[in-house]
Write a protein that holds these residues in place. Structure first.
Motif, PDB file in Angstrom:
ATOM      1  N   PRO A  82       0.803  -1.229   0.000  1.00  0.00           N
ATOM      2  CA  PRO A  82       0.000   0.000   0.000  1.00  0.00           C
ATOM      3  C   PRO A  82       0.834   1.276   0.000  1.00  0.00           C
ATOM      4  O   PRO A  82       0.339   2.338  -0.384  1.00  0.00           O
ATOM      5  CB  PRO A  82      -0.837  -0.117   1.277  1.00  0.00           C
ATOM      6  N   PHE A  83       2.093   1.206   0.432  1.00  0.00           N
ATOM      7  CA  PHE A  83       2.968   2.377   0.356  1.00  0.00           C
ATOM      8  C   PHE A  83       3.037   2.902  -1.071  1.00  0.00           C
ATOM      9  O   PHE A  83       2.954   4.115  -1.316  1.00  0.00           O
ATOM     10  CB  PHE A  83       4.372   2.003   0.843  1.00  0.00           C
ATOM     11  N   ALA A  86      -0.175   4.710  -2.373  1.00  0.00           N
ATOM     12  CA  ALA A  86      -0.234   6.103  -1.927  1.00  0.00           C
ATOM     13  C   ALA A  86       0.786   6.953  -2.669  1.00  0.00           C
ATOM     14  O   ALA A  86       0.508   8.116  -3.022  1.00  0.00           O
ATOM     15  CB  ALA A  86       0.002   6.178  -0.420  1.00  0.00           C
ATOM     16  N   LYS A  89      -0.494   7.717  -6.217  1.00  0.00           N
ATOM     17  CA  LYS A  89      -1.574   8.705  -6.239  1.00  0.00           C
ATOM     18  C   LYS A  89      -1.031  10.125  -6.094  1.00  0.00           C
ATOM     19  O   LYS A  89      -1.455  11.037  -6.813  1.00  0.00           O
ATOM     20  CB  LYS A  89      -2.574   8.395  -5.121  1.00  0.00           C
ATOM     21  N   SER A  90      -0.094  10.320  -5.175  1.00  0.00           N
ATOM     22  CA  SER A  90       0.435  11.668  -4.946  1.00  0.00           C
ATOM     23  C   SER A  90       1.301  12.132  -6.112  1.00  0.00           C
ATOM     24  O   SER A  90       1.269  13.308  -6.496  1.00  0.00           O
ATOM     25  CB  SER A  90       1.231  11.708  -3.643  1.00  0.00           C
ATOM     26  N   THR A 279       5.278   2.831   8.840  1.00  0.00           N
ATOM     27  CA  THR A 279       4.379   3.181   7.740  1.00  0.00           C
ATOM     28  C   THR A 279       2.942   2.857   8.130  1.00  0.00           C
ATOM     29  O   THR A 279       2.586   1.688   8.354  1.00  0.00           O
ATOM     30  CB  THR A 279       4.727   2.471   6.422  1.00  0.00           C
ATOM     31  N   ALA A 281      -1.205   2.594   7.936  1.00  0.00           N
ATOM     32  CA  ALA A 281      -2.223   2.101   7.009  1.00  0.00           C
ATOM     33  C   ALA A 281      -3.586   2.333   7.659  1.00  0.00           C
ATOM     34  O   ALA A 281      -3.686   2.331   8.894  1.00  0.00           O
ATOM     35  CB  ALA A 281      -2.017   0.619   6.711  1.00  0.00           C
ATOM     36  N   ARG A 295       4.513   7.080  11.209  1.00  0.00           N
ATOM     37  CA  ARG A 295       3.829   7.495   9.986  1.00  0.00           C
ATOM     38  C   ARG A 295       4.864   7.987   8.995  1.00  0.00           C
ATOM     39  O   ARG A 295       5.460   9.045   9.168  1.00  0.00           O
ATOM     40  CB  ARG A 295       2.811   8.599  10.257  1.00  0.00           C
ATOM     41  N   VAL A 298       4.318   9.407   3.102  1.00  0.00           N
ATOM     42  CA  VAL A 298       4.353   8.907   1.725  1.00  0.00           C
ATOM     43  C   VAL A 298       3.902   9.971   0.735  1.00  0.00           C
ATOM     44  O   VAL A 298       4.548  10.203  -0.291  1.00  0.00           O
ATOM     45  CB  VAL A 298       3.464   7.652   1.592  1.00  0.00           C
ATOM     46  N   GLU A 299       2.779  10.635   1.043  1.00  0.00           N
ATOM     47  CA  GLU A 299       2.252  11.617   0.106  1.00  0.00           C
ATOM     48  C   GLU A 299       3.226  12.776  -0.083  1.00  0.00           C
ATOM     49  O   GLU A 299       3.441  13.246  -1.209  1.00  0.00           O
ATOM     50  CB  GLU A 299       0.888  12.129   0.577  1.00  0.00           C
TER      51      GLU A 299
END
Length: 349
Positions: A82-83, A86, A89-90, A279, A281, A295, A298-299
């Motif tokens: 999932p990293f 994200a 998407k960014s 990280t 989720a 946290r 990532v973005e």
């Protein structure tokens, strides 16, 4: 298929050269463009084939190919992590604002697949490249130079004069370790990623330094950074070191695997084993108990990496060094004091 010259005779093509040299058309293209890795032996074979078949590059086609396409490649190591969802998407949001299309490629953390994917991407003449290198990657500065604007993200490679975007992994993992040490834990297992990955080395360094300062024995276990791999590693850790009372997870899939491994052993979190992940989720905020986690931004990392690519495309200077985006420790409910001795086992009531 050969093309025709003005006199009707077929002229040699890249495929003709490739067949004569016994290599792929992509390899011939790399030699002719001077980009990507090709061994000296193969390069000599290709150049000899060029001379033998009388190949002459088409000047018009060459001029058309010289232009970059409005595309940027994003090569990641694990499409199931999932990293990277994200990150994608960014990154895509930034490039969309500049009219650039993002092409996603997956290496499965394999260096041979990594090269194959970059060969494919190179055929599109992209404007830039974002890459999370595979474990034991053999990419060089020269390989990436062929893409014009290249930036590494999350992982780095030694001796590469290429900008990268990372988080402050040693400091963040050190803080996560001290969170467990502060709760009274001394037998803390670090369930990490692949040995040889820069992310593993940086997080391991932070963990070891915190354990050394506390005069506690480091207990390191490497995985393939997947849930099943971490589940097996956690069970191995508990059997090898029955006194373990806390664990650190390398990433979201590894943290999930640790929880599955605890359940396999009939253990509860945090009553029996405390846990800090690395990280965040969405499920971690609601899992019983909610998981304390570093946290990873990532973005923010994705946006910065995309902006660095655009700066390189625009000809602006970008330092070929790590650009660090700091993480944050989110305290939730998966850390508690280590369990005390069972009174019955101590011969008391």
């Amino acid at each position: 298929m050969a093309t025709l010259t003005g006199g009707g005779e077929p002229s040699a093509t890249v495929k003709t050269v490739a067949a004569h040299a016994g290599v792929s058309a992509q390899t011939v293209s790399r030699v002719l463009r001077g980009t990507g890795y090709v061994s000296e032996e193969t390069r000599a074979k290709v150049l000899a084939a060029v001379a033998a078949v009388g190949y002459r590059p088409n000047a018009v086609g060459r001029s058309l190919r010289a232009a970059r396409t409005p595309m940027v490649g994003l090569l990641i190591t694990d499409i199931g992590n999932p990293f990277y969802a994200a990150l994608h998407k960014s990154v895509e949001a930034v490039f969309r604002g500049r009219g650039l299309t993002l092409m996603l490629l997956n290496s499965d953390d394999d260096r041979e697949t990594e090269r194959q994917q970059l060969d494919l991407l190179g055929s599109y003449r992209p404007s830039g490249l974002l890459v999370a290198p595979a474990v034991h990657s053999t990419l060089t500065t020269g390989d990436l130079a062929g893409f014009g604007a290249a930036v590494l993200v999350s992982r780095t490679l030694p001796d590469l004069a290429v900008p990268s975007v990372v988080t402050n992994e040693p400091e963040a993992m050190g803080e996560a370790t001290r969170e467990l040490l502060g709760a009274g834990h001394r037998r803390i297992a670090a369930v990490l990623g692949p040995e040889g990955a820069s992310t593993t080395a940086r997080r391991e360094a932070g963990y070891r330094e915190a354990m050394r300062a506390a005069r506690a024995e480091p207990l390191v276990f490497y995985t393939d950074q997947t849930g099943p791999g971490a589940r097996a590693a956690l069970r191995q850790a508990l059997h090898a070191h029955p006194g373990i009372t806390a664990a650190l997870g390398f990433n979201a899939p590894v943290t999930e695997g640790i929880l599955a491994g605890l359940r396999d052993e009939g253990l509860r979190c945090p009553q029996d084993v405390s846990l800090v992940g690395f990280t965040d989720a969405p499920w971690m905020a609601f899992y019983p108990p909610p998981i304390t986690v570093v946290r990873q931004p990532v973005e923010d990392m994705g946006r910065l990496a995309a902006r660095l690519v655009l700066d390189l495309v625009d000809g602006k200077p970008v330092a070929p060094e790590p650009h660090v985006v700091p993480g944050t420790l989110l305290r939730r409910e998966s850390v508690a004091a280590p369990p005390g001795p069972n009174p019955t086992e101590q011969g008391t009531v």
